[in-house]
Design an enzyme around this catalytic site. Sequence first.
Site, PDB file in Angstrom:
ATOM      1  N   GLU A 115       0.855  -1.183   0.000  1.00 14.44           N
ATOM      2  CA  GLU A 115       0.000   0.000   0.000  1.00 14.44           C
ATOM      3  C   GLU A 115       0.893   1.236   0.000  1.00 14.44           C
ATOM      4  O   GLU A 115       1.934   1.250   0.644  1.00 14.44           O
ATOM      5  CB  GLU A 115      -0.882   0.064   1.256  1.00 14.44           C
ATOM      6  CG  GLU A 115      -2.028  -0.898   1.267  1.00 14.44           C
ATOM      7  CD  GLU A 115      -1.790  -2.031   2.241  1.00 14.44           C
ATOM      8  OE1 GLU A 115      -0.852  -1.908   3.058  1.00 14.44           O
ATOM      9  OE2 GLU A 115      -2.525  -3.027   2.184  1.00 14.44           O
ATOM     10  N   TYR A 127       7.812   2.236  -7.460  1.00 12.63           N
ATOM     11  CA  TYR A 127       7.126   0.944  -7.599  1.00 12.63           C
ATOM     12  C   TYR A 127       6.764   0.667  -9.064  1.00 12.63           C
ATOM     13  O   TYR A 127       6.882  -0.460  -9.529  1.00 12.63           O
ATOM     14  CB  TYR A 127       5.877   0.894  -6.717  1.00 12.63           C
ATOM     15  CG  TYR A 127       6.180   1.090  -5.241  1.00 12.63           C
ATOM     16  CD1 TYR A 127       7.320   0.537  -4.671  1.00 12.63           C
ATOM     17  CD2 TYR A 127       5.344   1.834  -4.419  1.00 12.63           C
ATOM     18  CE1 TYR A 127       7.623   0.728  -3.341  1.00 12.63           C
ATOM     19  CE2 TYR A 127       5.626   2.026  -3.081  1.00 12.63           C
ATOM     20  CZ  TYR A 127       6.771   1.482  -2.538  1.00 12.63           C
ATOM     21  OH  TYR A 127       7.063   1.666  -1.223  1.00 12.63           O
TER      22      TYR A 127
HETATM   23  C1  COA Z   1      10.482   6.299  -1.624  1.00 12.17           C
HETATM   24  C2  COA Z   1      11.981   6.371  -1.284  1.00 12.17           C
HETATM   25  C3  COA Z   1      12.362   5.105  -0.479  1.00 12.17           C
HETATM   26  C4  COA Z   1      12.783   6.387  -2.599  1.00 12.17           C
HETATM   27  O1  COA Z   1      14.171   6.360  -2.279  1.00 12.17           O
HETATM   28  P1  COA Z   1      15.250   7.196  -3.131  1.00 12.17           P
HETATM   29  O2  COA Z   1      16.586   6.715  -2.687  1.00 12.17           O
HETATM   30  O3  COA Z   1      14.986   8.643  -3.027  1.00 12.17           O
HETATM   31  O4  COA Z   1      14.898   6.725  -4.606  1.00 12.17           O
HETATM   32  P2  COA Z   1      15.941   6.460  -5.796  1.00 12.17           P
HETATM   33  O5  COA Z   1      16.916   7.565  -5.880  1.00 12.17           O
HETATM   34  O6  COA Z   1      16.462   5.068  -5.665  1.00 12.17           O
HETATM   35  O7  COA Z   1      14.995   6.542  -7.073  1.00 12.17           O
HETATM   36  C5  COA Z   1      14.396   5.386  -7.621  1.00 12.17           C
HETATM   37  C6  COA Z   1      13.145   5.784  -8.369  1.00 12.17           C
HETATM   38  O8  COA Z   1      12.202   6.359  -7.457  1.00 12.17           O
HETATM   39  C7  COA Z   1      11.480   7.394  -8.144  1.00 12.17           C
HETATM   40  N1  COA Z   1      11.830   8.693  -7.571  1.00 12.17           N
HETATM   41  C8  COA Z   1      12.828   8.973  -6.696  1.00 12.17           C
HETATM   42  N2  COA Z   1      12.807  10.275  -6.363  1.00 12.17           N
HETATM   43  C9  COA Z   1      11.762  10.837  -7.049  1.00 12.17           C
HETATM   44  C10 COA Z   1      11.210  12.127  -7.112  1.00 12.17           C
HETATM   45  N3  COA Z   1      11.719  13.139  -6.406  1.00 12.17           N
HETATM   46  N4  COA Z   1      10.114  12.325  -7.883  1.00 12.17           N
HETATM   47  C11 COA Z   1       9.577  11.318  -8.600  1.00 12.17           C
HETATM   48  N5  COA Z   1      10.071  10.046  -8.574  1.00 12.17           N
HETATM   49  C12 COA Z   1      11.146   9.816  -7.813  1.00 12.17           C
HETATM   50  C13 COA Z   1      11.941   7.327  -9.604  1.00 12.17           C
HETATM   51  O9  COA Z   1      11.155   6.357 -10.256  1.00 12.17           O
HETATM   52  C14 COA Z   1      13.353   6.818  -9.444  1.00 12.17           C
HETATM   53  O10 COA Z   1      13.838   6.209 -10.589  1.00 12.17           O
HETATM   54  P3  COA Z   1      14.624   7.116 -11.693  1.00 12.17           P
HETATM   55  O11 COA Z   1      15.791   7.692 -10.965  1.00 12.17           O
HETATM   56  O12 COA Z   1      14.998   6.155 -12.753  1.00 12.17           O
HETATM   57  O13 COA Z   1      13.644   8.176 -12.127  1.00 12.17           O
HETATM   58  C15 COA Z   1      12.329   7.659  -0.488  1.00 12.17           C
HETATM   59  O14 COA Z   1      11.821   8.763  -1.206  1.00 12.17           O
HETATM   60  C16 COA Z   1      11.779   7.697   0.934  1.00 12.17           C
HETATM   61  O15 COA Z   1      12.405   7.207   1.868  1.00 12.17           O
HETATM   62  N6  COA Z   1      10.595   8.313   1.109  1.00 12.17           N
HETATM   63  C17 COA Z   1       9.966   8.431   2.425  1.00 12.17           C
HETATM   64  C18 COA Z   1       9.425   7.101   2.898  1.00 12.17           C
HETATM   65  C19 COA Z   1       8.391   6.567   1.909  1.00 12.17           C
HETATM   66  O16 COA Z   1       7.597   7.282   1.346  1.00 12.17           O
HETATM   67  N7  COA Z   1       8.413   5.218   1.736  1.00 12.17           N
HETATM   68  C20 COA Z   1       7.476   4.542   0.858  1.00 12.17           C
HETATM   69  C21 COA Z   1       6.293   4.131   1.646  1.00 12.17           C
HETATM   70  S1  COA Z   1       5.075   3.338   0.635  1.00 12.17           S
END
Ligand code: COA
Length: 181
Positions: A115, A127
């Site tokens: 979710e 995702y």
């Molecule tokens: C969701 C989360 C884990 C992603 O981690 P991250 O290290 O920033 O992500 P990555 O750098 O590995 O990016 C992977 C993909 O995520 C997406 N993404 C990352 N940052 C993004 C942004 N600012 N806007 C849109 N998409 C984004 C993209 O699809 C990206 O792939 P791409 O680089 O080829 O476009 C991080 O934002 C986080 O910890 N968020 C708070 C907790 C949370 O929301 N967890 C999910 C609960 S369901």
Amino acid sequence: MLSVPHPYSLRSMTVADIPAVLTVDKLSFPSPATEQLFRNELIDNNLAHYQVLVRAAKTDEEIIGFAGFWNIADEIHVSTIAVHPDERGRGRGEWLLLNLLLEACRMSPLLVTLEVRHGNTTAQALYRKYRFEEVGLRRRYYRDTGEDAILMTVDFAAAPDYCDWLRGRAEQLRIQASDAV
Ligand SMILES: CC(C)(COP(=O)(O)OP(=O)(O)OC[C@H]1O[C@@H](n2cnc3c(N)ncnc32)[C@H](O)[C@@H]1OP(=O)(O)O)[C@@H](O)C(=O)NCCC(=O)NCCS
């Protein structure tokens, strides 16, 4: 576990990691988890599997992210994933999710589910990149904000190549899958 480039590494979460994990959790979610929740998950819940992403420092290591899932019969449910805000946008979340999904593949699931908050478009993009599809909406699922949850899944019947595809992704990212748990 995937072998990610030095100074980073992935390993299973332990009880000793909980304080550092809670720090990242607090910076990541509107309603942070509690120490008790993680203790229950790590000690009492045989279905739960949690991993941490750590960065080696001179004398110690720093936890910069974590992820977890439950293995419920034929279903893998992603329970949490978070990266420290200072480390976001550099592929660390992708490492954690890819590692989680490859760990899940070892359990031969039929379905991976999760979710995600309706407004969390960043996580949704991650995702979707990993071939999750939107299959439903749980209205007002999050009690803290009243936000809807989007239910996303990977259905292995519709994606029989999924685990091979994940291994291909790991190769593209030049991070290796090993058999060591
Ligand atoms: C969701 C989360 C884990 C992603 O981690 P991250 O290290 O920033 O992500 P990555 O750098 O590995 O990016 C992977 C993909 O995520 C997406 N993404 C990352 N940052 C993004 C942004 N600012 N806007 C849109 N998409 C984004 C993209 O699809 C990206 O792939 P791409 O680089 O080829 O476009 C991080 O934002 C986080 O910890 N968020 C708070 C907790 C949370 O929301 N967890 C999910 C609960 S369901």
